[in-house]
Design a protein around this motif. Structure first.
Motif, PDB file in Angstrom:
ATOM      1  N   ILE A  97       0.848  -1.186   0.000  1.00 39.43           N
ATOM      2  CA  ILE A  97       0.000   0.000   0.000  1.00 39.43           C
ATOM      3  C   ILE A  97       0.884   1.236   0.000  1.00 39.43           C
ATOM      4  N   LEU A  98       0.656   2.110  -0.979  1.00 44.34           N
ATOM      5  CA  LEU A  98       1.334   3.405  -1.035  1.00 44.34           C
ATOM      6  C   LEU A  98       0.354   4.479  -0.611  1.00 44.34           C
ATOM      7  N   VAL A  99       0.792   5.388   0.256  1.00 42.96           N
ATOM      8  CA  VAL A  99      -0.105   6.387   0.834  1.00 42.96           C
ATOM      9  C   VAL A  99       0.676   7.653   1.120  1.00 42.96           C
ATOM     10  N   SER A 100      -0.018   8.783   1.190  1.00 44.80           N
ATOM     11  CA  SER A 100       0.616  10.050   1.563  1.00 44.80           C
ATOM     12  C   SER A 100       0.128  10.459   2.955  1.00 44.80           C
ATOM     13  N   LYS A 101      -0.753  11.468   3.049  1.00 38.02           N
ATOM     14  CA  LYS A 101      -1.219  11.918   4.361  1.00 38.02           C
ATOM     15  C   LYS A 101      -2.662  11.549   4.656  1.00 38.02           C
ATOM     16  N   TYR A 102      -3.509  11.444   3.622  1.00 37.96           N
ATOM     17  CA  TYR A 102      -4.906  11.067   3.848  1.00 37.96           C
ATOM     18  C   TYR A 102      -4.958   9.627   4.336  1.00 37.96           C
ATOM     19  N   ASP A 103      -5.693   9.381   5.427  1.00 40.30           N
ATOM     20  CA  ASP A 103      -5.680   8.047   6.028  1.00 40.30           C
ATOM     21  C   ASP A 103      -6.959   7.249   5.816  1.00 40.30           C
ATOM     22  N   HIS A 104      -7.987   7.812   5.150  1.00 37.20           N
ATOM     23  CA  HIS A 104      -9.278   7.126   5.114  1.00 37.20           C
ATOM     24  C   HIS A 104      -9.219   5.806   4.348  1.00 37.20           C
ATOM     25  N   CYS A 105      -8.546   5.781   3.219  1.00 33.86           N
ATOM     26  CA  CYS A 105      -8.450   4.535   2.451  1.00 33.86           C
ATOM     27  C   CYS A 105      -7.547   3.526   3.154  1.00 33.86           C
ATOM     28  N   LEU A 106      -6.427   3.977   3.698  1.00 33.00           N
ATOM     29  CA  LEU A 106      -5.519   3.082   4.403  1.00 33.00           C
ATOM     30  C   LEU A 106      -6.212   2.452   5.603  1.00 33.00           C
ATOM     31  N   ASN A 107      -6.906   3.271   6.404  1.00 33.27           N
ATOM     32  CA  ASN A 107      -7.637   2.753   7.565  1.00 33.27           C
ATOM     33  C   ASN A 107      -8.616   1.669   7.160  1.00 33.27           C
ATOM     34  N   ASP A 108      -9.367   1.937   6.101  1.00 31.02           N
ATOM     35  CA  ASP A 108     -10.386   1.000   5.656  1.00 31.02           C
ATOM     36  C   ASP A 108      -9.769  -0.310   5.181  1.00 31.02           C
ATOM     37  N   LEU A 109      -8.703  -0.216   4.391  1.00 28.28           N
ATOM     38  CA  LEU A 109      -8.083  -1.424   3.863  1.00 28.28           C
ATOM     39  C   LEU A 109      -7.464  -2.270   4.972  1.00 28.28           C
ATOM     40  N   VAL A 173      -1.289  -0.908  -4.325  1.00 31.29           N
ATOM     41  CA  VAL A 173      -2.496  -0.100  -4.170  1.00 31.29           C
ATOM     42  C   VAL A 173      -2.089   1.319  -3.804  1.00 31.29           C
ATOM     43  N   LEU A 174      -2.482   2.272  -4.632  1.00 32.56           N
ATOM     44  CA  LEU A 174      -2.232   3.680  -4.347  1.00 32.56           C
ATOM     45  C   LEU A 174      -3.438   4.205  -3.576  1.00 32.56           C
ATOM     46  N   ALA A 175      -3.332   4.160  -2.245  1.00 31.35           N
ATOM     47  CA  ALA A 175      -4.445   4.525  -1.361  1.00 31.35           C
ATOM     48  C   ALA A 175      -4.358   6.011  -1.034  1.00 31.35           C
ATOM     49  N   ARG A 176      -4.618   6.827  -2.037  1.00 31.82           N
ATOM     50  CA  ARG A 176      -4.436   8.267  -1.984  1.00 31.82           C
ATOM     51  C   ARG A 176      -2.958   8.614  -1.801  1.00 31.82           C
ATOM     52  N   TYR A 177      -2.160   8.052  -2.689  1.00 35.06           N
ATOM     53  CA  TYR A 177      -0.745   8.401  -2.779  1.00 35.06           C
ATOM     54  C   TYR A 177      -0.661   9.600  -3.711  1.00 35.06           C
ATOM     55  N   MET A 178      -0.406  10.771  -3.131  1.00 38.83           N
ATOM     56  CA  MET A 178      -0.593  12.030  -3.848  1.00 38.83           C
ATOM     57  C   MET A 178       0.660  12.449  -4.610  1.00 38.83           C
ATOM     58  N   GLN A 179       1.084  11.563  -5.505  1.00 39.34           N
ATOM     59  CA  GLN A 179       2.227  11.850  -6.353  1.00 39.34           C
ATOM     60  C   GLN A 179       1.917  11.406  -7.779  1.00 39.34           C
ATOM     61  N   VAL A 180       2.354  12.188  -8.745  1.00 37.67           N
ATOM     62  CA  VAL A 180       2.241  11.799 -10.145  1.00 37.67           C
ATOM     63  C   VAL A 180       3.417  10.889 -10.470  1.00 37.67           C
ATOM     64  N   LEU A 181       3.130   9.656 -10.848  1.00 41.01           N
ATOM     65  CA  LEU A 181       4.192   8.703 -11.145  1.00 41.01           C
ATOM     66  C   LEU A 181       4.843   9.021 -12.487  1.00 41.01           C
ATOM     67  N   ILE A 255     -16.374  16.563   1.061  1.00 42.34           N
ATOM     68  CA  ILE A 255     -15.132  15.813   1.259  1.00 42.34           C
ATOM     69  C   ILE A 255     -15.402  14.519   2.010  1.00 42.34           C
ATOM     70  N   SER A 256     -16.193  14.611   3.086  1.00 44.02           N
ATOM     71  CA  SER A 256     -16.501  13.426   3.883  1.00 44.02           C
ATOM     72  C   SER A 256     -17.254  12.393   3.067  1.00 44.02           C
ATOM     73  N   LYS A 257     -18.261  12.846   2.329  1.00 42.59           N
ATOM     74  CA  LYS A 257     -19.028  11.924   1.496  1.00 42.59           C
ATOM     75  C   LYS A 257     -18.150  11.327   0.393  1.00 42.59           C
ATOM     76  N   GLY A 258     -17.305  12.153  -0.210  1.00 41.47           N
ATOM     77  CA  GLY A 258     -16.410  11.666  -1.253  1.00 41.47           C
ATOM     78  C   GLY A 258     -15.447  10.616  -0.731  1.00 41.47           C
ATOM     79  N   GLN A 259     -14.938  10.812   0.492  1.00 38.94           N
ATOM     80  CA  GLN A 259     -14.023   9.840   1.078  1.00 38.94           C
ATOM     81  C   GLN A 259     -14.715   8.513   1.369  1.00 38.94           C
ATOM     82  N   ASP A 260     -15.991   8.591   1.770  1.00 35.52           N
ATOM     83  CA  ASP A 260     -16.763   7.354   1.966  1.00 35.52           C
ATOM     84  C   ASP A 260     -16.838   6.556   0.669  1.00 35.52           C
ATOM     85  N   VAL A 261     -17.130   7.258  -0.423  1.00 33.97           N
ATOM     86  CA  VAL A 261     -17.248   6.586  -1.721  1.00 33.97           C
ATOM     87  C   VAL A 261     -15.897   6.028  -2.148  1.00 33.97           C
ATOM     88  N   GLU A 262     -14.819   6.768  -1.915  1.00 32.61           N
ATOM     89  CA  GLU A 262     -13.483   6.309  -2.278  1.00 32.61           C
ATOM     90  C   GLU A 262     -13.143   5.006  -1.565  1.00 32.61           C
TER      91      GLU A 262
END
Length: 290
Positions: A97-109, A173-181, A255-262
């Motif tokens: 799992i690759l991640v930056s600062k947002y934790d919602h996807c990482l927490n869920d996974l 898995v790029l779980a909101r990894y905020m970098q352009v590869l 933002i909260s609703k969008g993160q739920d969907v993500e």
């Protein structure tokens, strides 16, 4: 922790040029070999003229082996130019799992991994920030902090690839990894990396997309999970999710609703991938959802 509520099946997947008898050659062999089919999906794409099939089955005769299956099925498959794959019931793909600062996807996974909802192993988490190391530590997973800057980007990406090889990773898995590869990195991950991003209509790019969307009075928020390729956020789509919103939703609500969907959209994409429900068909995907 694994899920013991659902029987474990072998998974057979295959594709070949469209021609008469494709379903029959597979199902007939399954019956003759004593393999009970529990679930079957097939699709014939009239545009690409390719056939796709996925079967979950349980052997009901003694003496089943992967080697025997492949040896017996090979001459039948050869008549159709069929490429196939067999996945063992106990196979648990190794996922980084690759991640930056947002934790919602990482927490869920990590929750779904811990409770057995995702039948995977997570041997490593990689980030360009140190912020989420505590989550990795709590789950007992090695956390590698690899800072990045324009000058260090080639080195940082090379280090990521080394870690993927070191941990024998099958899926990234790029779980909101905020970098352009970089194009080089996209080539390294082609077909074996899943990204998640918001889907807002009209499309709002750049900084503060949800604030832009609020200013326009959007009525829906969504998310798209796709395979990584050299087209930024435009790789072959696996899953998409959507939720309606209205005038009462302020930017923070969007933002909260969008993160739920993500979260849900990314989970489904990973699940479909590891359950071998996704076939790449050129720039598109064939997805046999459960």
């Amino acid at each position: 922790m694994t899920d013991t509520t659902k029987p474990k099946h072998w998974i057979f997947t295959a594709s070949c040029p469209s021609m008469l008898g494709t379903v029959d050659v597979v199902t007939r062999y399954m019956a003759e070999a004593g393999n009970y089919v529990d679930e079957i999906h097939s699709f014939d794409d009239r545009v690409s003229k390719r056939f796709f099939i996925r079967i979950e089955f349980q052997p009901i005769k003694d003496g089943f082996s992967e080697e025997k299956f492949n040896a017996e099925f090979a001459p039948r498959a050869a008549e159709f130019g069929m490429e196939w794959d067999l996945t063992k019931p106990d196979h648990r793909p190794r996922v980084a799992i690759l991640v930056s600062k947002y934790d919602h996807c990482l927490n869920d996974l990590l929750y779904r991994y811990r409770t057995g909802q995702l039948n995977i192993e997570v041997p490593v988490i990689i980030s360009n920030h140190p912020d989420l190391e505590h989550l990795a530590e709590w789950h007992g997973i090695p956390y590698h902090h690899l800072p990045i800057s324009p000058e260090t980007k080639p080195y940082q990406e090379a280090e990521i690839v080394k870690l993927l090889e070191q941990y024998d990773i099958e899926l990234v898995v790029l779980a909101r990894y905020m970098q352009v590869l970089s194009p080089w990195m996209c080539d390294q991950l082609n077909g074996k990396a899943i990204n998640i991003h918001h889907s807002l209509l009209p499309g709002f790019k750049g900084a503060r997309p949800y604030h832009q969307a609020w200013e326009k009075g959007v009525k829906m928020v969504g998310a798209t999970a796709h395979y990584v390729n050299n087209d930024l956020d435009e790789g072959p789509i696996i899953t998409q999710g959507i939720q309606t919103v209205d005038h009462a939703f302020y930017p923070e609500d969007l933002i909260s609703k969008g993160q739920d969907v993500e979260r849900v959209t990314l989970f489904n994409a990973i699940r479909y991938h590891i359950e071998k429900r996704v076939f790449l068909n050129g720039g598109r995907t064939i997805v046999f959802s459960s």
